[in-house]
Write an enzyme that holds these catalytic residues in place. Sequence first.
Site, PDB file in Angstrom:
ATOM      1  N   LYS A  22       6.226  -2.951  -1.548  1.00 59.72           N
ATOM      2  CA  LYS A  22       5.443  -1.822  -2.049  1.00 59.72           C
ATOM      3  C   LYS A  22       5.507  -0.649  -1.080  1.00 59.72           C
ATOM      4  O   LYS A  22       5.678   0.507  -1.481  1.00 59.72           O
ATOM      5  CB  LYS A  22       3.985  -2.247  -2.239  1.00 59.72           C
ATOM      6  CG  LYS A  22       3.081  -1.121  -2.728  1.00 59.72           C
ATOM      7  CD  LYS A  22       1.616  -1.478  -2.694  1.00 59.72           C
ATOM      8  CE  LYS A  22       1.027  -1.246  -1.325  1.00 59.72           C
ATOM      9  NZ  LYS A  22      -0.429  -0.977  -1.343  1.00 59.72           N
ATOM     10  N   ASN A  23       5.375  -0.948   0.216  1.00 57.44           N
ATOM     11  CA  ASN A  23       5.297   0.110   1.213  1.00 57.44           C
ATOM     12  C   ASN A  23       6.650   0.767   1.494  1.00 57.44           C
ATOM     13  O   ASN A  23       6.724   1.715   2.268  1.00 57.44           O
ATOM     14  CB  ASN A  23       4.696  -0.431   2.509  1.00 57.44           C
ATOM     15  CG  ASN A  23       3.218  -0.755   2.360  1.00 57.44           C
ATOM     16  OD1 ASN A  23       2.559  -0.254   1.446  1.00 57.44           O
ATOM     17  ND2 ASN A  23       2.698  -1.588   3.231  1.00 57.44           N
ATOM     18  N   VAL A 124      -5.637  12.456   7.155  1.00 59.88           N
ATOM     19  CA  VAL A 124      -4.393  13.139   6.797  1.00 59.88           C
ATOM     20  C   VAL A 124      -4.147  14.337   7.701  1.00 59.88           C
ATOM     21  O   VAL A 124      -3.188  15.081   7.488  1.00 59.88           O
ATOM     22  CB  VAL A 124      -4.409  13.593   5.324  1.00 59.88           C
ATOM     23  CG1 VAL A 124      -4.518  12.403   4.402  1.00 59.88           C
ATOM     24  CG2 VAL A 124      -5.557  14.571   5.078  1.00 59.88           C
ATOM     25  N   ASP A 309      -1.864  -5.878   8.192  1.00 56.35           N
ATOM     26  CA  ASP A 309      -1.804  -6.341   6.802  1.00 56.35           C
ATOM     27  C   ASP A 309      -1.680  -7.859   6.690  1.00 56.35           C
ATOM     28  O   ASP A 309      -1.701  -8.398   5.583  1.00 56.35           O
ATOM     29  CB  ASP A 309      -0.631  -5.676   6.064  1.00 56.35           C
ATOM     30  CG  ASP A 309      -0.982  -4.288   5.568  1.00 56.35           C
ATOM     31  OD1 ASP A 309      -2.152  -3.883   5.687  1.00 56.35           O
ATOM     32  OD2 ASP A 309      -0.081  -3.595   5.057  1.00 56.35           O
ATOM     33  N   ARG A 401      -2.534  -4.604  -6.965  1.00 59.91           N
ATOM     34  CA  ARG A 401      -1.992  -3.388  -6.350  1.00 59.91           C
ATOM     35  C   ARG A 401      -0.840  -3.702  -5.403  1.00 59.91           C
ATOM     36  O   ARG A 401      -0.013  -2.829  -5.131  1.00 59.91           O
ATOM     37  CB  ARG A 401      -3.081  -2.640  -5.582  1.00 59.91           C
ATOM     38  CG  ARG A 401      -4.105  -1.909  -6.455  1.00 59.91           C
ATOM     39  CD  ARG A 401      -5.063  -1.088  -5.609  1.00 59.91           C
ATOM     40  NE  ARG A 401      -4.317  -0.278  -4.652  1.00 59.91           N
ATOM     41  CZ  ARG A 401      -4.569  -0.249  -3.353  1.00 59.91           C
ATOM     42  NH1 ARG A 401      -5.527  -0.975  -2.827  1.00 59.91           N
ATOM     43  NH2 ARG A 401      -3.854   0.510  -2.558  1.00 59.91           N
TER      44      ARG A 401
END
Length: 421
Positions: A22-23, A124, A309, A401
């Site tokens: 996914k990443n 951000v 993770d 997800r």
Amino acid sequence: MDKLLIRGGRQLHGEVRISGAKNAALPELCAALLTAEPVTLQNVPRLQDVTTMLTLLRNMGVDVERDDHGNVRIDAGKLSSPEAPYELVKTMRASVLALGPLLARFGEATVSLPGGCAIGSRPVDQHIKGMQAMGADIVVEHGYMIAKLPKGQERLKGASIRTDMVTVTGTENFLMAAALAEGDTVLENAAQEPEITDLAEMLIKMGARIEGHGTSRIVIHGVEKLHGCTHQVVADRIEAGTFLCAVAATGGEVVLRHGRADHLEAVIDKLRDAGASVAAVDDGIRIQSHNRLTAQSFRTTEYPGFPTDMQAQFMALNAIAEGPSKITETIFENRFMHVNELVRLGAKIQVDGRFAVVEGVEKLSGAVVMATDLRASASLVIAGLVADGETIVDRIYHLDRGYDQMEAKLRAIGADIERVR
């Protein structure tokens, strides 16, 4: 709302195919915005975040085609709206990855401040500072980053960028933006994850000139134009690590096809220290676990260290291993939310700030638990696989997800697990 029903106590045997990461897939889908020519990505996982990103691209006017074999074709030749609205990206922090490509190719971008898992702040400001160093004007108004090139400036300018912290999405954003910038860009304190290396390799196929990816110093020589390419998304090391922990906890023997042992060295070292047998094989990783393992202390840190993770999944393993262990979380300040749910299953865990002390117990007992974020979900599944009786994991939309058909893969290797709608 879907739930998982798990009846624990079964060992796992057989083979599991590890999906694309996914990443890696999310930034690579955004990288397709850098060219007007079609880009084909292979081995794209079927995940909710990927579906959200494809919806976002279509909303911008990008032509997207997806088949049932993991292939996605993206044609951004007729992109009409360089905007990522809140309604589409509120559940996905990876939306910030649209900023660099849109700004680099179109000279403007309007991107909502990202959402995602509630596991701590993900500022951000590093992205904004980096784009400003490359000559962009950026303001934050009403929850949006609004970026434009100054009047008369046609391209971003190469710059030297050193972030205050190691940031994966920041490194990816700067990589993509700098690929079309005028002059050279040097990224210091760059993230070194395999997904970043994979993104850089894709950009090189598109005509970018990049050196040093996979190290903390990356040099990008900007080019005027990029072209289309075909690229295969790298295997998901976190999915592979999750299955390694599951087999280590339940016992059994499983081969993870397409798993990359060289991307999981920190996790594999801990599994071996715990007593599991883990080896790289042709096109995969084999794990064998036949006895109760020994608990292992660890500290999360940036790649190539122990990944944050994988913290929750290894904690679930430590919960039923022999002896005490101490887990130190250094990346996110709020990433122990799974602890209370593991305790409901009978785990003995004490949390003090960024530290968790786990006292291994011989067995867990099934209960109803609730997922709080993506990796917490996986830890509860692992705990349910070893617990006596039935475990119900609620709110598994978090799991969807980041894991491609997790329950089907587990069922194929012997787990008693089903989705309850």
